[in-house]
Design a protein around this motif. Structure first.
Motif, short mmCIF file in Angstrom:
data_model
loop_
_atom_site.label_atom_id
_atom_site.label_comp_id
_atom_site.label_asym_id
_atom_site.label_seq_id
_atom_site.Cartn_x
_atom_site.Cartn_y
_atom_site.Cartn_z
N PRO A 2 0.61 -1.40 0.09
CA PRO A 2 -0.10 0.21 0.10
C PRO A 2 0.95 1.74 -0.30
O PRO A 2 0.63 1.95 -0.98
CB PRO A 2 -0.79 -0.13 1.04
CG PRO A 2 -0.97 -1.46 1.85
CD PRO A 2 0.20 -2.26 1.26
N ASP A 3 1.94 0.91 0.87
CA ASP A 3 2.89 2.62 1.11
C ASP A 3 3.28 3.06 -0.44
O ASP A 3 3.80 4.16 -0.69
CB ASP A 3 3.62 2.09 2.04
CG ASP A 3 2.97 2.62 3.61
OD1 ASP A 3 2.48 3.33 3.40
OD2 ASP A 3 3.80 1.97 3.74
N VAL A 4 3.91 1.69 -0.88
CA VAL A 4 4.64 1.92 -2.71
C VAL A 4 4.00 2.11 -3.40
O VAL A 4 4.14 2.42 -3.96
CB VAL A 4 4.94 0.77 -2.91
CG1 VAL A 4 5.87 0.41 -4.05
CG2 VAL A 4 6.54 0.06 -2.22
N GLN A 5 2.65 1.63 -3.12
CA GLN A 5 1.06 2.51 -3.92
C GLN A 5 1.35 3.20 -4.48
O GLN A 5 0.73 4.48 -4.87
CB GLN A 5 -0.16 1.22 -4.61
CG GLN A 5 0.47 0.22 -4.68
CD GLN A 5 0.58 -0.62 -6.28
OE1 GLN A 5 0.75 0.75 -7.31
NE2 GLN A 5 0.11 -1.38 -6.48
N ARG A 6 0.97 4.31 -2.97
CA ARG A 6 0.48 5.84 -2.49
C ARG A 6 1.53 6.05 -3.33
O ARG A 6 1.53 7.68 -3.81
CB ARG A 6 0.58 5.78 -1.42
CG ARG A 6 -1.03 5.38 -0.28
CD ARG A 6 -1.14 5.92 0.17
NE ARG A 6 -0.62 4.70 1.61
CZ ARG A 6 -1.54 3.97 2.14
NH1 ARG A 6 -2.58 3.36 1.71
NH2 ARG A 6 -0.17 3.43 3.01
N LEU A 7 2.71 5.51 -3.20
CA LEU A 7 4.70 6.43 -3.34
C LEU A 7 4.95 6.39 -5.25
O LEU A 7 4.31 7.73 -5.97
CB LEU A 7 5.35 6.00 -3.04
CG LEU A 7 7.09 6.81 -3.96
CD1 LEU A 7 6.85 7.84 -2.87
CD2 LEU A 7 8.25 5.73 -3.24
N LEU A 8 3.89 5.56 -5.65
CA LEU A 8 3.75 5.84 -6.84
C LEU A 8 2.82 6.61 -7.59
O LEU A 8 2.92 6.94 -8.14
CB LEU A 8 3.53 4.27 -7.71
CG LEU A 8 5.01 3.14 -7.25
CD1 LEU A 8 4.98 1.92 -8.34
CD2 LEU A 8 5.53 4.17 -8.59
#
Length: 293
Positions: free
Chosen positions: A66-72
């Motif tokens: 989830p954090d990786v997707q939010r960063l992207l």
């Protein structure tokens, strides 16, 4: 992690394969393997479990996604804003939709949007309400067309009220023409979909204490209609999908439900204030289209 590493991580998680991730990102398989090894070394724990058929995320990787997707998503939004300032509209819009919206809304929304913004790459994900919720929360999709009944804590804007109706074989008799009561449906054989496919229908059945005696379990609305038309049972469906059949309802009839019920269709996201420019434009177009129905 670098943005490229995050993109590789996200793509592998979605594709379930190093080879498919490499193909999608236009990288070599060895580059993907090297990047994963570097990420795992940096994180201090394994991210993927290798199998004969592909790879699966470890529990630690699932917590990171989830954090990786939010960063992207934030990076994509920044790129789109910069492009818009420079007079260039480009980027990616990831849209999740349920079946009847994919059949009816999407063909009306995508072509004019793509014509006006040819630089926006739209990626479409079709699934159940549960799928859409999960894709939005993990960042796989930025926008989701769905029902309010499954929006949970997502940022949701209702756009269209869609009545539920009963479809029955052409010879199905009711006490009043064009109308069927919940009591009249009791004991009849149903054609059913998976329980997570349409929460609004499941809610209607539960509220009216209709125990479903089913012998056909299918995955999409069109299959439900086909099974009803050939006499395999009755079904409850949202009226939206039937718009395509109004002039050719062969083998089945549409009956108004009593008590009446409906679902509220709209657009959902994690945070409307954080949408990319492309997503905000698509949101407005969906609102305008719904108002025209």
């Amino acid at each position: 992690m670098t943005l490229l590493a995050c993109q590789i991580f996200s793509t592998i998680a979605h594709e379930g394969s190093f080879a498919r991730a490499a193909e999608r990102l236009h990288l070599t398989p060895s580059a993907i393997s090297h990047a994963v090894a570097s990420m795992e070394s940096e994180c201090g724990f394994p991210l993927f479990t290798r199998t004969k058929t592909g790879v699966t995320m470890t529990a630690a990787a699932e917590s990171l996604l989830p954090d990786v997707q939010r960063l992207l998503s934030s990076s994509e939004s920044l790129d789109q804003t910069i492009a818009r300032i420079n007079g260039l509209d480009k980027g990616v819009l990831r849209l999740a939709v349920f079946n009847s919206a994919c059949v009816t809304w999407v063909p009306q929304l995508l072509p004019p949007f793509e014509q006006q913004f040819p630089g926006i790459d739209i990626q479409l994900y079709q699934g159940s309400y549960a799928d859409i919720t999960a894709w939005l929360k993990t960042g796989t999709a930025e926008l989701g067309l769905m029902s309010n009944s499954s929006a949970q804590d997502l940022d949701f804007e209702p756009m269209y009220t869609d009545p539920l109706v009963c479809i029955a074989p052409a010879g199905f008799a009711t006490n009043r023409p064009g109308v069927v009561t919940a009591e009249e449906l009791r004991g009849h054989t149903f054609v059913s979909q998976r329980s997570d496919t349409d929460a609004d229908i499941q809610s209607y059945l539960k509220k009216n204490e209709l125990r479903v005696n089913a012998r056909c379990f299918v995955n999409d609305d069109e299959s439900v209609i086909a099974m009803v038309a050939c006499g395999q049972g009755v079904a409850i469906l949202p009226r939206l999908i039937l718009r395509r059949y109004d002039s050719r309802m062969e083998g089945f009839q549409v009956l108004r439900l009593e008590p009446a019920s409906s679902r509220s269709i709209g657009m959902a996201c994690l945070d409307k204030n954080g949408l990319s420019p492309a997503a905000r434009q698509f949101w407005r177009r969906a609102r305008d289209y719904a108002a025209s129905l």
